[in-house]
Design a protein around this motif. Structure first.
Motif, PDB file in Angstrom:
ATOM      1  N   ARG A 124     -65.518  18.733  -8.460  1.00 43.11           N
ATOM      2  CA  ARG A 124     -65.173  19.245  -9.451  1.00 43.11           C
ATOM      3  C   ARG A 124     -65.885  19.461 -10.592  1.00 43.11           C
ATOM      4  O   ARG A 124     -65.846  20.375 -11.595  1.00 43.11           O
ATOM      5  CB  ARG A 124     -63.927  18.371  -9.991  1.00 43.11           C
ATOM      6  N   GLU A 127     -61.492  25.209 -21.195  1.00 41.01           N
ATOM      7  CA  GLU A 127     -60.976  24.254 -22.038  1.00 41.01           C
ATOM      8  C   GLU A 127     -59.649  24.155 -21.922  1.00 41.01           C
ATOM      9  O   GLU A 127     -59.070  23.038 -22.030  1.00 41.01           O
ATOM     10  CB  GLU A 127     -61.524  24.457 -23.463  1.00 41.01           C
ATOM     11  N   GLY A 160     -58.358  21.967 -19.157  1.00 39.26           N
ATOM     12  CA  GLY A 160     -58.488  20.693 -19.514  1.00 39.26           C
ATOM     13  C   GLY A 160     -59.883  20.215 -19.443  1.00 39.26           C
ATOM     14  O   GLY A 160     -60.525  18.930 -19.202  1.00 39.26           O
ATOM     15  N   LEU A 193     -51.145  24.123 -27.747  1.00 36.76           N
ATOM     16  CA  LEU A 193     -52.244  23.696 -26.838  1.00 36.76           C
ATOM     17  C   LEU A 193     -53.477  23.296 -27.678  1.00 36.76           C
ATOM     18  O   LEU A 193     -54.388  22.422 -26.787  1.00 36.76           O
ATOM     19  CB  LEU A 193     -52.686  24.797 -26.141  1.00 36.76           C
ATOM     20  N   MET A 242     -55.895  25.121 -29.134  1.00 32.80           N
ATOM     21  CA  MET A 242     -56.868  25.993 -29.154  1.00 32.80           C
ATOM     22  C   MET A 242     -57.195  26.531 -30.587  1.00 32.80           C
ATOM     23  O   MET A 242     -58.251  26.754 -30.803  1.00 32.80           O
ATOM     24  CB  MET A 242     -56.607  27.204 -28.438  1.00 32.80           C
ATOM     25  N   THR A 289     -57.900  19.949 -26.904  1.00 32.41           N
ATOM     26  CA  THR A 289     -56.962  20.610 -25.790  1.00 32.41           C
ATOM     27  C   THR A 289     -57.069  19.852 -24.503  1.00 32.41           C
ATOM     28  O   THR A 289     -56.107  19.804 -23.962  1.00 32.41           O
ATOM     29  CB  THR A 289     -57.451  22.129 -25.542  1.00 32.41           C
ATOM     30  N   PRO A 290     -58.303  19.361 -24.043  1.00 29.86           N
ATOM     31  CA  PRO A 290     -58.181  18.733 -22.775  1.00 29.86           C
ATOM     32  C   PRO A 290     -57.348  17.349 -22.959  1.00 29.86           C
ATOM     33  O   PRO A 290     -56.626  17.192 -21.694  1.00 29.86           O
ATOM     34  CB  PRO A 290     -59.826  18.308 -22.517  1.00 29.86           C
ATOM     35  N   VAL A 302     -53.955  18.615 -22.309  1.00 30.35           N
ATOM     36  CA  VAL A 302     -53.756  19.125 -20.936  1.00 30.35           C
ATOM     37  C   VAL A 302     -53.653  17.677 -19.807  1.00 30.35           C
ATOM     38  O   VAL A 302     -52.604  17.637 -18.899  1.00 30.35           O
ATOM     39  CB  VAL A 302     -54.840  19.889 -20.412  1.00 30.35           C
ATOM     40  N   LYS A 303     -54.482  16.698 -20.428  1.00 29.34           N
ATOM     41  CA  LYS A 303     -54.373  15.247 -19.763  1.00 29.34           C
ATOM     42  C   LYS A 303     -52.798  15.017 -19.996  1.00 29.34           C
ATOM     43  O   LYS A 303     -52.326  14.299 -18.742  1.00 29.34           O
ATOM     44  CB  LYS A 303     -55.448  14.476 -20.042  1.00 29.34           C
ATOM     45  N   VAL A 338     -51.381  25.921 -19.074  1.00 29.65           N
ATOM     46  CA  VAL A 338     -51.175  27.137 -19.568  1.00 29.65           C
ATOM     47  C   VAL A 338     -51.707  28.287 -18.654  1.00 29.65           C
ATOM     48  O   VAL A 338     -52.273  27.989 -17.705  1.00 29.65           O
ATOM     49  CB  VAL A 338     -52.005  27.219 -20.902  1.00 29.65           C
ATOM     50  N   PRO A 349     -52.361  31.647 -19.230  1.00 31.09           N
ATOM     51  CA  PRO A 349     -52.920  32.433 -20.442  1.00 31.09           C
ATOM     52  C   PRO A 349     -52.593  33.787 -20.440  1.00 31.09           C
ATOM     53  O   PRO A 349     -52.267  34.563 -19.503  1.00 31.09           O
ATOM     54  CB  PRO A 349     -54.549  32.316 -20.333  1.00 31.09           C
ATOM     55  N   ARG A 388     -56.898  35.181 -17.371  1.00 32.43           N
ATOM     56  CA  ARG A 388     -58.227  34.380 -17.451  1.00 32.43           C
ATOM     57  C   ARG A 388     -58.460  33.858 -16.176  1.00 32.43           C
ATOM     58  O   ARG A 388     -58.782  32.609 -16.511  1.00 32.43           O
ATOM     59  CB  ARG A 388     -58.064  33.799 -18.782  1.00 32.43           C
ATOM     60  N   LEU A 389     -58.466  34.178 -15.153  1.00 34.55           N
ATOM     61  CA  LEU A 389     -58.986  33.499 -14.074  1.00 34.55           C
ATOM     62  C   LEU A 389     -60.561  33.561 -14.041  1.00 34.55           C
ATOM     63  O   LEU A 389     -61.156  34.218 -14.626  1.00 34.55           O
ATOM     64  CB  LEU A 389     -58.713  34.334 -12.656  1.00 34.55           C
ATOM     65  N   ILE A 433     -59.578  24.034 -10.122  1.00 36.48           N
ATOM     66  CA  ILE A 433     -59.977  23.901 -11.392  1.00 36.48           C
ATOM     67  C   ILE A 433     -58.606  23.457 -12.039  1.00 36.48           C
ATOM     68  O   ILE A 433     -58.673  22.681 -13.180  1.00 36.48           O
ATOM     69  CB  ILE A 433     -60.457  25.000 -11.988  1.00 36.48           C
ATOM     70  N   TYR A 451     -58.364  19.758 -12.377  1.00 33.25           N
ATOM     71  CA  TYR A 451     -59.203  19.111 -12.902  1.00 33.25           C
ATOM     72  C   TYR A 451     -59.188  17.749 -13.567  1.00 33.25           C
ATOM     73  O   TYR A 451     -59.695  16.691 -13.574  1.00 33.25           O
ATOM     74  CB  TYR A 451     -60.228  20.008 -13.980  1.00 33.25           C
ATOM     75  N   VAL A 452     -57.978  17.828 -14.458  1.00 31.18           N
ATOM     76  CA  VAL A 452     -57.914  16.587 -15.282  1.00 31.18           C
ATOM     77  C   VAL A 452     -57.165  15.521 -14.388  1.00 31.18           C
ATOM     78  O   VAL A 452     -57.324  14.211 -14.791  1.00 31.18           O
ATOM     79  CB  VAL A 452     -56.785  16.876 -16.422  1.00 31.18           C
ATOM     80  N   ARG A 508     -52.430  27.663 -10.581  1.00 30.87           N
ATOM     81  CA  ARG A 508     -53.396  27.160 -11.203  1.00 30.87           C
ATOM     82  C   ARG A 508     -52.921  25.978 -12.132  1.00 30.87           C
ATOM     83  O   ARG A 508     -53.020  24.715 -12.278  1.00 30.87           O
ATOM     84  CB  ARG A 508     -54.535  27.911 -11.957  1.00 30.87           C
TER      85      ARG A 508
END
Ligand SMILES: Nc1ncnc2c1ncn2[C@@H]1O[C@H](COP(=O)(O)OP(=O)(O)OP(=O)(O)O)[C@@H](O)[C@H]1O
Ligand SMILES: [Mg+2]
Lengths: 496, 238
Positions: free
Chosen positions: A244, A260, A263, B54, B56, B76-77, B80-81, B86, B88, B92-93, B105, B108-109, B151
């Motif tokens: 990751r 971002e 996350g 979010l 941003m 933001t992270p 998300v955690k 989101v 978007p 925005r891939l 991805i 990720y968190v 995602r």
């Protein structure tokens, strides 16, 4: 019926045609790769290599060749090239993480290499009088450069692209200036000045590596050390790339804001990339200093930086195999260029390749070559008629190629004046070339080609350093046109 | 309806871009398991609202509470955690990465992506399984939409923020994507959806807000809003 309306029968036949082909269905997509017309000839070569040989086999063959090289080659000069190659691969890997994966344009990268080298030199020579154990020194260097990488990464949190490039460029230059200036430092409490780095004189007499009582006196020792390190790094970096962390690095390169919002802790990952790259470069620097037993700050300046960048970009930014390939080209090339005779052949080869790449078709290519030849004769006749004095042939001919060219090329006596004028005209023409229409481009190309050869024969043939830079530039241009993603890099895809 | 537990609560938000005042005293709430839509014309601040939620962009005044925590000052992270995800505007891939990598991805968190999470997304969008090794940038718009939603689901979000999920889709696909949204909603996923397509949005939502030049001018049950005279005239085109 309005003009842009498709007749119904046509529309219908298009629909059935699409249905027959299965456009949009999953099988159709699955065959996507096969539908791409296979590129032929030289252009298709990287693709062919990429597809027909599995990755592990390629790496295995490379490892075998490297082992055989280390075991059987006795020539010190060749071994030294091998060691340089190993160092180059390490540097390319490090930069590949910073620039290739995380997309951070770090123009001060080479300073970490220099800091590693100077760090080792200061801890293992008479310069300050320390001779610490190799283990300790190397450990300090790895941690020290990683810490410095952390500090340099701090501005990268707010800066992108060109701004970051300028800040890091500044960092690299600060390192060089600091080393140059630190041979004469006066402290308020002392009367005499202190010499820390010996400035431009460099630091000689550096201890070689010594592990478990074994001193690295032979260049071959360094070769094996580097081979092991590079192998380990290859495994480690390619592993990380698949986790990751590696994925997150690549998302930052593509779209930091989107990353971002998924996350990804963008700042932390940027820092990690910087720290890893710096530590790798620092370690490489320590090895370089121990192997060379002397360091000079001029070796850690922009020329080397451009070489490392060229290696990573040539091979394909973001690809490890590409980094190795780029490093091979970049570390062998200067050796080839040392012999003017070879450099001459290489120059012509690159020029012809450039013409082929720019011309795109065989007809154009022949047109260009013939055009250059004709221009040459015309210039010779004109300059001869104007009775401009020539340089005696034996003064500039260095090998068979220039001997052959001497029948055709008119080399005026005042080579500096003519060479510089040709250079200016060449630059102007190239600048014009990039903006003009295809027809004028076609006419300009032979002229540019001729001026290139003229400039080379008149001025550059004796100037290896400039030639090297120019050759690298030319190679990058060829690559940009034929394979923008680098030799082994993946083609970029943009969402449009 | 059973008792409601607020999942997201933003109160008296004022957001600026430099000196430009965009959001003015915006209040908005999403309850646990609720589907809320945010309607409004172009440039009225819908995306800005999502971005503020979010993290941003940071609001100048106001408070954002998510899952019982004050997240106003978190980045933001961190949000998300806590469970935001989101989809978007414009998806925005990560274009040069594969569908599979894009999905991963999303997780990720949570660490490395779990196989069963991938399976869950593939169940929802069987097409993505076939395309898992295709580069995301080469997908069609509709397929990209699936990846973007998939995602977002990979992180097991408590709240999904969607910005114009129907943008650029053919009428049939718009319908499909709203079916998918309704489907997710029935599975208990909470969502805050920004939409131009007010009709569609109100047909699946529980509640809705209408934003006009940075202010909430109308709010209520989706059914109520769908029958609202002024709104009909302004946005529903009737
Ligand atoms: N980064 C920015 N800097 C300055 N102004 C911005 C910025 N982002 C958005 N704006 C402005 O804020 C206003 C609201 O933008 P926002 O993206 O929230 O609109 P929106 O309601 O989502 O519109 P649309 O339906 O067209 O997407 C617009 O006038 C826009 O120009
Ligand atoms: Mg918007």
């Amino acid at each position: 019926m309005s003009e842009n309306q498709v007749p119904e029968e046509l529309q219908e036949s298009a629909v059935t045609e699409a249905a027959k082909l299965g456009i949009g269905t999953d099988e159709w997509v699955a065959q996507h790769e096969e539908r791409i017309a296979r590129k032929k000839g030289i252009k298709g070569l990287p693709q062919l290599i990429n597809e027909s040989i599995p990755a592990w086999a390629r790496w295995g063959v490379l490892l075998l060749i490297s082992c055989a090289f280390g075991a059987f080659v006795d020539n010190q000069y060749l071994l030294r090239i091998g060691v340089n190659l190993g160092l180059f691969v390490m540097l390319s890997y490090g930069l590949n993480i910073v620039m290739g994966y995380a997309g951070l344009l770090d123009l001060g990268y080479v300073a970490f290499y220099g800091i590693g080298a100077y760090g080792y030199a200061l801890m293992s020579s008479e310069q300050i009088g320390h001779h610490w154990s190799t283990w300790l020194t190397v450990l300090i260097i790895i941690i020290g450069t990683a810490l410095l990488g952390y500090i340099v990464s701090l501005p990268s949190r707010r800066l992108f692209g060109d701004y970051l490039a300028i800040v890091t460029l500044f960092f690299g230059q600060v390192f060089v200036q600091l080393v140059l200036a630190s041979d004469n430092i006066t402290f308020p409490w002392a009367d005499d000045y202190v010499d820390i780095t010996a400035g431009a004189n460099g630091i000689p007499g550096i201890d070689p590596f010594s592990f478990f009582g074994h001193k690295f006196l032979n260049i071959r020792d360094y070769y094996w050390l580097l081979l092991v390190l590079v192998a380990l790094l290859t495994i480690a970096v390619s592993r990380v790339n698949r986790t990751r962390i590696g994925r997150a690095w690549r998302t930052i390169r593509e779209d930091a804001l989107a990353a971002e919002s998924m996350g990804v802790m963008v700042n932390r990952l940027k820092t990690m990339a910087f720290v890893t790259g710096a530590a790798i470069a620092g370690l490489a620097g320590a090895i370089f200093a121990a192997m060379q037993t002397a360091v000079f700050v001029s070796g850690f300046d922009m020329p080397l930086m451009t070489m490392i960048y060229a290696a990573v970009i040539l091979g394909g930014s973001g690809s490890l195999a590409g980094a190795v390939m780029g490093a091979i080209v970049m570390s062998v090339l200067p050796e080839v260029l040392r012999v003017t005779n070879y450099s001459e052949i290489l120059f012509l080869a690159v020029l012809i390749l450039t013409l082929a790449a720019v011309g795109k078709s065989v007809k154009r290519f022949i047109f260009n070559i013939v055009g250059i030849a004709i221009i040459g004769f015309i210039v010779k006749i004109l300059l001869g008629a104007a009775s401009i004095k020539t340089t005696p042939t034996k003064e500039w001919v260095v090998g068979p190629v220039s001997r052959a060219l001497s029948h055709w090329m008119y080399v005026p006596l005042d080579r500096v004046l003519w060479g510089n004028s040709a250079f200016v005209i060449l630059i102007v023409l190239i600048a014009y070339f990039t903006t003009t229409t295809p027809r004028i481009k076609a006419i300009l190309l032979p002229i540019i080609g001729y001026l290139g050869i003229f400039l080379w024969e008149v001025r550059l043939i004796t100037d290896v350093n400039t030639t090297r830079q120019l050759l690298i530039g030319a190679m990058l241009v060829v690559l940009m046109i034929t394979r923008p993603q680098g030799f082994l890099g993946k083609a970029r895809v943009e969402v449009l | 309806m059973s008792e409601k537990k607020p999942l997201l609560e933003i109160s008296n938000i004022d957001t600026y871009y430099g000196a430009i005042h965009i959001l003015q005293q915006v209040n908005l709430r999403v309850d646990e398991g609720e589907l809320v839509c945010l309607l409004g014309g172009n440039a009225c601040g819908k995306s800005t609202t999502l971005k503020t939620v979010l993290g941003m962009v940071k609001p100048k005044v106001g408070k954002i509470i998510f899952a019982g925590q004050d997240v106003t000052h978190q980045n933001t992270p961190a949000r998300v955690k806590l469970g935001m995800a989101v989809v978007p505007e414009n998806r925005r891939l990560f274009a040069p990465m594969t569908v599979l990598e894009n999905l991963k991805i999303g997780a990720y968190v949570r660490g490395e992506a779990a196989e069963e999470d991938l399976e869950r997304v593939y169940d929802l969008f069987p097409k993505l399984k076939e395309r898992s090794s295709q580069l995301a940038g080469t997908l069609s718009g509709g397929e990209q939409q699936m990846v973007a939603v998939g995602r977002a689901l990979m992180s097991h979000p408590r709240l999904i923020l969607m910005d114009e999920p129907s943008m650029g889709l053919a009428p049939k696909l718009v319908e499909q994507s709203f079916e998918m949204i309704a489907n997710l909603h029935s599975q208990g996923v909470s969502m805050l959806i920004v939409e131009q397509n007010a009709n569609m949005a109100l047909s699946v939502a529980d509640r809705g807000y209408v934003l006009q030049t940075g202010r909430i001018v109308l709010e209520g049950e989706a059914k109520e809003l769908a029958g609202h005279e002024e709104l009909r005239r302004a946005y529903l085109g009737r």
